[in-house]
Enzyme design. Structure first.
Site, PDB file in Angstrom:
ATOM      1  N   LYS A 192       0.807  -1.219   0.000  1.00 40.56           N
ATOM      2  CA  LYS A 192       0.000   0.000   0.000  1.00 40.56           C
ATOM      3  C   LYS A 192       0.846   1.278   0.000  1.00 40.56           C
ATOM      4  CE  LYS A 192      -4.413  -1.521   1.846  1.00 40.56           C
ATOM      5  NZ  LYS A 192      -4.212  -2.969   2.141  1.00 40.56           N
ATOM      6  N   GLU A 216      -9.620   7.525   3.924  1.00 42.67           N
ATOM      7  CA  GLU A 216     -10.533   6.635   4.631  1.00 42.67           C
ATOM      8  C   GLU A 216      -9.779   5.335   4.904  1.00 42.67           C
ATOM      9  OE1 GLU A 216     -10.317   6.631   1.339  1.00 42.67           O
ATOM     10  OE2 GLU A 216     -10.031   4.467   1.150  1.00 42.67           O
ATOM     11  N   SER A 247       1.543  -9.930  -1.149  1.00 38.38           N
ATOM     12  CA  SER A 247       1.171  -8.516  -0.973  1.00 38.38           C
ATOM     13  C   SER A 247       1.499  -7.945   0.405  1.00 38.38           C
ATOM     14  CB  SER A 247      -0.315  -8.318  -1.273  1.00 38.38           C
ATOM     15  OG  SER A 247      -1.125  -9.120  -0.430  1.00 38.38           O
TER      16      SER A 247
HETATM   17  C1  LIG Z   1      -5.135  -3.933   1.652  1.00 37.58           C
HETATM   18  C2  LIG Z   1      -4.508  -5.228   1.327  1.00 37.58           C
HETATM   19  C3  LIG Z   1      -4.949  -6.010   0.231  1.00 37.58           C
HETATM   20  C4  LIG Z   1      -6.165  -5.671  -0.576  1.00 37.58           C
HETATM   21  O1  LIG Z   1      -6.123  -4.451  -1.269  1.00 37.58           O
HETATM   22  P1  LIG Z   1      -5.866  -4.389  -2.831  1.00 37.58           P
HETATM   23  O2  LIG Z   1      -6.134  -2.975  -3.186  1.00 37.58           O
HETATM   24  O3  LIG Z   1      -6.817  -5.353  -3.483  1.00 37.58           O
HETATM   25  O4  LIG Z   1      -4.466  -4.795  -3.069  1.00 37.58           O
HETATM   26  C5  LIG Z   1      -4.266  -7.172  -0.069  1.00 37.58           C
HETATM   27  N1  LIG Z   1      -3.197  -7.576   0.665  1.00 37.58           N
HETATM   28  C6  LIG Z   1      -2.750  -6.848   1.710  1.00 37.58           C
HETATM   29  C7  LIG Z   1      -1.570  -7.342   2.471  1.00 37.58           C
HETATM   30  C8  LIG Z   1      -3.381  -5.659   2.073  1.00 37.58           C
HETATM   31  O5  LIG Z   1      -2.931  -4.952   3.124  1.00 37.58           O
END
Ligand SMILES: *Cc1c(COP(=O)(O)O)cnc(C)c1O
Length: 394
Positions: A89, A111, A377
């Site tokens: 993020k 938000e 992610s």
């Molecule tokens: C916020 C988050 C997501 C989901 O958000 P996307 O905008 O779909 O990427 C996925 N994995 C992690 C680790 C997150 O913090």
């Protein structure tokens, strides 16, 4: 370019900017400037320097040997979990704070649901010395105390949204109201590839560093710039958009999007938007959206707060509708099991969002000479309490 936004922000039939008139000046200022600013040399220089020195990029493209052996295919993990603040993020919030500075904004609003985007925003505001106000549902403030504390520690003001279900959509409404009242000095940092044009395209461009690095790393490791499959979990869709970005038009690359089936697709408690969603408008964008027959938005559910969103970004709605991407939904139970599997096979404790993506290995066949890139992610530190409860680790 069939899978990128056109100049009005449409991905096929999805996207656009369906906004109240009072938001028009803010959105229009951003729309007129975002490409010119983000492509300028000075912006790119500062952006790349912060990604390197502050975020810790490039993140490794790690060959997962044990997993590859077990599933008899070549599995790589793009390690976004190693970014500063623990997930992808921050790539977006760094980009947007630089954008805000160049638009002479002095104040940032955002938000947040689970608090991850709030923390990533509060982080870059602290870095740049800008005032930061985070809107969060009052129920979420109770449920996500550690992230609320992080935001406060970073100097942000956390404002409770007390209307409706007291969760993300109510926080979003409050943030929009704030922006309408403060059009000149405030920038609104949206946390995924959602919202009115130009947000989905702008956020995807900032996150595209993920696939740009992947291309260079694959060239070194596999002697070709593209994999056979890219796989990512989809909440709003920003980590997925980042991994897919430079492969969207290359039809040799199969795209797999993983949604949360929650307690089961037909249980009434899921976030499987591609299966259950119909066209609708949410947060200023036309997309696929879980809703009742008379168009009321359905409360989504997933054990992972980051996938708990009733829509998907317009890029993903288009990838689904055009059949460019395969969509798979994974229930809570399988995702949790994969959190444990990845921890014990590779020594990587993933976020529960991330764990959903890996469950694809059990539901779909891959071949021995295929190269697969998973977007790892985020890391699982924030989810430890959920893992503890689920696996009775105490
Ligand atoms: C916020 C988050 C997501 C989901 O958000 P996307 O905008 O779909 O990427 C996925 N994995 C992690 C680790 C997150 O913090």
């Amino acid at each position: 370019m069939k899978y990128q936004a056109d100049n009005k922000g449409f991905y096929g039939e999805f996207g656009g900017a369906y906004i109240p008139e009072m938001l028009y000046p803010n959105i229009e200022e951003l729309r007129q400037n975002y490409i010119q600013i983000s492509e300028s040399d000075s912006f790119q220089k500062e952006f790349q320097s912060l990604l390197t020195n502050y975020v810790g990029r490039p993140t490794p493209l790690y060959f997962a040997e044990s997993l590859s052996e077990k599933y008899n295919t070549k599995i790589y993990l793009k390690r976004e979990d190693l970014c500063h603040t623990g997930a992808h993020k921050v790539n977006n919030t760094i980009g947007q704070i630089l954008m805000a500075k160049r638009l002479n904004k002095k104040r940032i609003i955002a938000e947040t649901g689970a608090g991850q985007h709030g923390v990533a925003t509060a982080t870059v505001c602290a870095l740049m010395g800008l005032e930061c106000v985070i809107y969060m549902g009052s129920l979420d403030i109770q449920r996500q105390a550690p992230n609320v504390a992080r935001m406060k520690m970073l100097g942000a003001e956390v404002k409770a949204a007390k209307s409706g279900s007291k969760t993300l959509k109510d926080a979003t409404n409050e943030a929009i109201r704030d922006w309408i009242n403060n059009p000149v000095d405030t920038h609104y940092i949206i946390g995924s590839v959602v919202g009115p044009h130009p947000y989905p395209d702008m956020v995807a461009r900032f996150q595209s560093v993920i696939s740009a690095e992947t291309q260079a790393q694959l060239l070194e490791k596999e002697n070709r710039e593209y994999p056979d499959h890219v796989i990512a979990c989809v909440g709003g869709g920003s980590n997925a958009a980042g991994l897919y970005y430079h492969f969207l038009e290359n039809l040799q690359v199969n795209i797999i999007a993983v949604e949360a089936a929650g307690k089961g697709i037909n249980s009434g408690a899921s976030a499987a938007t591609s299966v259950l969603g119909k066209e609708g408008i949410i947060h200023g964008s036309k997309t696929l959206l879980m809703q009742t027959l008379d168009g009321q938005i359905t409360e989504p559910y997933s054990i992972s707060a980051g996938l708990d969103y009733p829509g998907v970004g317009p890029m993903h709605a288009h990838l689904f509708r055009s059949k460019r991407a395969e969509f798979i939904s994974i229930p809570d139970q399988e995702a949790m099991d994969w959190g444990l599997t990845l921890s014990q096979m590779e020594g990587i404790i993933p976020a529960i969002e991330t764990a959903h993506a890996f469950a694809v290995l059990d539901v779909r066949k891959f071949y021995p000479d295929e190269v697969i890139v998973f977007n790892c992610s985020g890391r699982g530190d924030k989810d430890l309490d959920t893992y503890i409860d689920h696996f009775k680790l105490k």
